[in-house]
Write an enzyme that holds these catalytic residues in place. Structure first.
Site, mmCIF file in Angstrom:
data_model
loop_
_atom_site.group_PDB
_atom_site.id
_atom_site.type_symbol
_atom_site.label_atom_id
_atom_site.label_comp_id
_atom_site.label_asym_id
_atom_site.label_seq_id
_atom_site.Cartn_x
_atom_site.Cartn_y
_atom_site.Cartn_z
ATOM 1 N N VAL A 1 128.095 102.728 34.034
ATOM 2 C CA VAL A 1 127.315 102.091 32.963
ATOM 3 C C VAL A 1 125.855 101.986 33.370
ATOM 4 C CG1 VAL A 1 126.956 100.004 31.568
ATOM 5 C CG2 VAL A 1 129.275 100.679 32.239
ATOM 6 N N ASP B 1 129.548 108.333 24.147
ATOM 7 C CA ASP B 1 129.148 107.966 25.508
ATOM 8 C C ASP B 1 128.752 106.495 25.577
ATOM 9 O OD1 ASP B 1 126.300 107.951 27.337
ATOM 10 O OD2 ASP B 1 128.114 108.736 28.280
ATOM 11 N N LYS C 1 133.745 107.687 33.758
ATOM 12 C CA LYS C 1 134.050 106.559 32.876
ATOM 13 C C LYS C 1 135.506 106.493 32.433
ATOM 14 C CE LYS C 1 130.440 107.909 30.309
ATOM 15 N NZ LYS C 1 129.508 108.534 31.271
ATOM 16 N N GLY D 1 123.585 104.061 34.693
ATOM 17 C CA GLY D 1 122.953 104.753 35.812
ATOM 18 C C GLY D 1 122.464 103.810 36.880
ATOM 19 N N GLY E 1 116.775 120.262 28.138
ATOM 20 C CA GLY E 1 117.904 119.875 28.987
ATOM 21 C C GLY E 1 118.265 118.410 28.861
ATOM 22 N N ALA F 1 126.157 117.211 38.938
ATOM 23 C CA ALA F 1 124.877 116.584 39.314
ATOM 24 C C ALA F 1 125.093 115.329 40.147
ATOM 25 C CB ALA F 1 124.071 116.252 38.055
ATOM 26 N N LYS G 1 130.741 103.184 27.591
ATOM 27 C CA LYS G 1 130.064 102.243 28.486
ATOM 28 C C LYS G 1 130.262 100.801 28.006
ATOM 29 C CE LYS G 1 126.776 105.805 29.767
ATOM 30 N NZ LYS G 1 125.503 106.486 29.399
ATOM 31 N N GLU H 1 129.923 100.688 39.173
ATOM 32 C CA GLU H 1 128.567 100.471 38.669
ATOM 33 C C GLU H 1 128.017 101.705 37.984
ATOM 34 O OE1 GLU H 1 126.428 97.499 39.064
ATOM 35 O OE2 GLU H 1 125.724 98.736 37.405
#
Lengths: 315, 315
Positions: free
Chosen positions: B133, B201, B106, B135, B187, B10, B205, B130
């Site tokens: 972390v 996750d 990451k 978005g 989704g 994506a 970050k 950038e």
């Protein structure tokens, strides 16, 4: 970087105090009547002491500031409208001598944006002005990094005085006059508060953001803004809003087409209903939706951090 | 800048689609099995079509990506832990050839921060990250501009899946399993959601932000983080919280001393109780108090804007 500071009010003196911590030196600072300079670094303590005791920062003529070996001029003199003088001349002189300029003064970028950018293009120096909008909130940098042409709108609560008054009116059910008086006692509102409560300050900040969005074409000035302040809001309006889980905030908005400032109903618990003197800048973007950036929008140290972040980006 | 994209998920395909709008060209894109390259610019439409129809972006071996004339490598392959391979090698190769690297992955900056920075110091290229972390939220840039050593802590809601689940549990009074199932149908959660709901996750970050705060000394990796996810939160806990005008959010926090992720009670209407998949990064600073930065923390286009903002800062 070697910094020359024009203006010795809250912001100028905070930049003086914090510069070393950020790895910079202050080679001069001036107020309207005098300047203090140093070959390597001015003596921070004696400058602050002299300012406090005598009202003047230095013992030299103010113009000596521009004869120092500075890399970046910090323009922190009081904001003036229209021709934005003397700040505009300060910026012009620095740029014409190929130095950088970091503004905390809104005047030149709100009222003479394209004039200033034109001088910048002919200079090896650059201008930056994060500190003119939203204090410590990284508003201008975020729009810049995102790409101004991909920002659809920037809006927010941009004046802490007005926001404090509305917050207190809603919380305590007090009248505007009562709360304003309280704000003045606390030092949150000026003796003449019109610049804040009539929306002028918020409007200048929105004009600056609009100029960033358009790149100055078309150019916005304060006269292009539709501005309404908070002086006519009755307590009953806030009560009515509360019944609908809303409140009233002085919201400024900038797009490529308009600048508008006025009181608006906003959801009581939404991002735009920041409280007290806090500010928020809300940025609507083309590919990443909405960003909400809130924080302290004013104050000596707060604004100085924005100035010094700009200096850091120049180095 | 000429961009080479490693990874065609994506984020990678969104960078491919948006790069031209930001004034850059994509000279190559690769997935695990293939690469598509172009002298000036790859053909975006045929790359996307080939990917959709065949699962492969290109017709050349994947390694051809590194033979293009790129200025900056965008590392957007799936995050891997431990040795952070193959992403780490991708970054290393680019830096050793004096190119820049912009990471959305990451792994290298969470698990091998000082290794990566060491290679960077020996390179003419720079790394930026950038997109790792928050978005679209300008978290790393804001800490960087403010001065990491003057940031006391960075915390927030950093995982949209976990936040969506908690928001829905509180709003609808549904069980964790029911809401997770709903999230998977939408989704918003993966088939194997453990990376998100167990807090990994969010922890990665926070580890990245902690490394920025310390400059990598001391260095943090995932194993240094104290991590608790949302898998054991009963609906009754949220009901109880609501009676006290609070709710529960998965909050991650990074300081120079620790990284902690876990469910926390937060005020129902405070800045940390962002809803749905939105994220927030809250930065506590030495001289400017608290900044709250919220927005979309994930998504192809959203993350791509962070990648492209980093590319813009390199140019």
């Amino acid at each position: 970087m070697r910094i020359a500071i024009a203006g010795a009010g809250a912001v100028g003196t905070s930049v003086l105090e914090l510069a070393e911590e950020y790895g910079h030196t202050v080679v001069g600072i001036a107020d309207s009547s005098s300047a203090a300079t140093g070959d390597e670094q001015v003596d921070v303590e004696s400058v602050l002491q002299r300012k406090e005791e005598t009202g003047a920062v230095g013992t030299q003529p103010a113009g000596e500031l521009f004869k120092t070996e500075y890399d970046v001029l910090v323009e922190a003199t009081p904001t003036t409208l229209g021709d934005a003088q003397p700040a505009f001349s300060h910026c012009q002189r620095a740029l014409e001598e190929d130095r950088h300029v970091v503004l905390a003064n809104k005047g030149p970028v709100a009222e003479r944006y394209t004039d200033l950018r034109k001088i910048e293009t002919q200079s090896n120096g650059s201008i930056r002005f994060e500190a003119t909008v939203g204090g410590a909130i990284p508003a201008i940098r975020t729009i810049e990094d995102y790409g101004p042409e991909k920002v659809l709108a920037a809006r927010g609560v941009l004046n802490g005085t007005a926001n404090f008054v509305l917050t207190r009116m809603a919380a305590e059910g007090l009248s505007y006059e009562k709360v304003l008086s309280e704000a003045q006692e606390l030092g949150v509102a000026e003796t003449d508060p019109s610049f804040d409560v009539e929306g002028t300050d918020a409007a200048l900040k929105c004009v600056i953001m609009a100029n960033v969005l358009t790149g100055g074409d078309p150019e916005f000035t304060l006269s292009d803004a539709t501005v309404e302040g908070i002086t006519d809001i009755p307590g009953s309006a806030l009560d009515l809003a509360a019944q609908d889980n809303k409140t009233i905030r002085l919201i400024g908005e900038a797009t490529r087409d308009h600048v508008k400032v006025g009181p608006r109903l906003v959801p009581e618990n939404g991002p735009l209903s920041v409280t007290g003197t806090r500010n928020i800048v809300q940025i609507d973007t083309e590919h990443a939706g909405r960003l909400n950036l809130s924080g302290r929008g004013a104050g000596g140290p707060e604004t100085a951090t924005a100035v010094l972040a700009d200096v850091g980006r120049l180095g």
